[in-house]
Scaffold this active site. Structure first.
Site, short mmCIF file in Angstrom:
data_model
loop_
_atom_site.label_atom_id
_atom_site.label_comp_id
_atom_site.label_asym_id
_atom_site.label_seq_id
_atom_site.Cartn_x
_atom_site.Cartn_y
_atom_site.Cartn_z
N ASN A 9 -17.33 37.68 20.18
CA ASN A 9 -18.47 37.19 19.40
C ASN A 9 -19.26 36.23 20.29
OD1 ASN A 9 -20.20 36.00 17.60
ND2 ASN A 9 -18.61 34.96 16.40
N HIS A 97 -18.38 35.05 8.78
CA HIS A 97 -17.96 34.05 9.77
C HIS A 97 -18.19 32.65 9.20
CE1 HIS A 97 -17.80 31.66 13.39
NE2 HIS A 97 -17.15 32.66 13.96
N GLU A 99 -19.39 30.08 10.43
CA GLU A 99 -20.71 29.50 10.74
C GLU A 99 -21.77 30.03 9.77
OE1 GLU A 99 -20.57 30.55 14.88
OE2 GLU A 99 -18.90 29.15 15.10
N SER A 215 -10.38 29.48 19.23
CA SER A 215 -9.89 28.99 20.53
C SER A 215 -8.81 29.88 21.13
CB SER A 215 -9.42 27.54 20.42
OG SER A 215 -10.50 26.71 20.04
#
Ligand code: PGA
Length: 253
Positions: A9, A97, A99, A215
């Site tokens: 992504n 997502h 965000e 991460s």
């Protein structure tokens, strides 16, 4: 056997030339190192989809969008529809997502509509779910993920849900450098699979790939992917470096 999948992504990064260079670097890395039986999906910004899908199609990997409109067509200035993406050879779309949920107010209801449109146009949704830190600290993470999964996906029938890829992305791990431990990832992935089993039966749930995101990088991917219910990763920051991304693609034991 469910698929092993690594998706990158890119979020809102790279200008055109850097994006094209990165695509060709990924091609070079894949040519050099292979990808085993892992399905590789790259999700660049929408304006680079045409360039990226041309390169990917010639090199045996796939391209996904990062978002699509909740409306099918019409007077929605600035929006990009599922049918437009499909008509350009786009095979996947990231949906839900964190965000998009946080900055664009997307609710499970809106995301469910986007899931339907993605499937209607023959593409594969990569449905993201995951709790924020306060929810984990107050031990609400299982409830949060149960709600997200059931509200956005459980209206689907068995055949439709089998087309979906799920990505568990704890929000506290996204872009923070703090990865979920291997045990935390496995625990939540097994929980998501148990929800799918409860609703759709074992045969269906065993076929749905559940990716980890947050991460995940070239150093920790192997440990995360070694878990029985972790079928790959949705990679943000580390997907912007071709060598790291392809190392992650090749992190399955
Ligand atoms: P990150 O992002 O790998 O940079 O944490 C993952 C994602 O947001 O999909």
């Amino acid at each position: 056997m469910r698929k092993k999948i690594v998706a990158g992504n890119w979020k809102m990064n790279k200008d055109f030339q850097d994006a094209e260079d990165l695509m060709f670097e990924i091609v070079d890395e894949l040519t050099e190192n292979g990808s085993g039986d892992t399905e590789v999906i790259v999700c660049p910004p929408a304006v680079y989809l045409e360039m990226s899908s041309d390169i990917a199609a010639e090199n045996g990997f796939m391209v996904g969008a990062q978002n699509l409109s909740q409306w099918e067509s019409g007077a929605y200035t600035g929006e990009i529809s599922a049918s437009m993406l499909h008509s350009m050879g786009i095979s996947h779309c990231i949906l839900g997502h964190s965000e998009r949920r946080t900055y664009f107010g997307e609710t499970d209801k809106v995301i469910a509509t986007k899931v339907d449109l993605t499937l209607k146009y023959g593409m594969t949704p990569i449905y993201c779910c995951g709790e924020v830190l306060a929810e984990r600290q107050s031990e609400k993470h299982f409830d949060v993920v149960r709600t997200q999964v059931s509200e956005a996906l459980f209206h689907l029938g068995k055949e439709a849900v089998s087309q979906v890829i799920i990505a568990y992305e704890p929000v506290w791990a996204i872009g923070t450098g703090v990865t979920a431990s291997s045990a935390q990832a496995q625990e939540m992935h097994a929980f998501i699979r148990s929800l799918l089993t409860e609703k759709y039966g074992e045969e269906v749930s065993a076929e749905i790939s559940i990716l980890y995101g947050g991460s995940c990088n070239a150093k920790n991917a192997a440990e995360l992917f070694a878990n029985p219910d972790v079928d790959g990763g949705l990679i943000g920051g580390a997907a912007l470096k071709a060598a790291d991304f392809v190392a992650i693609v090749n992190s399955f034991s």
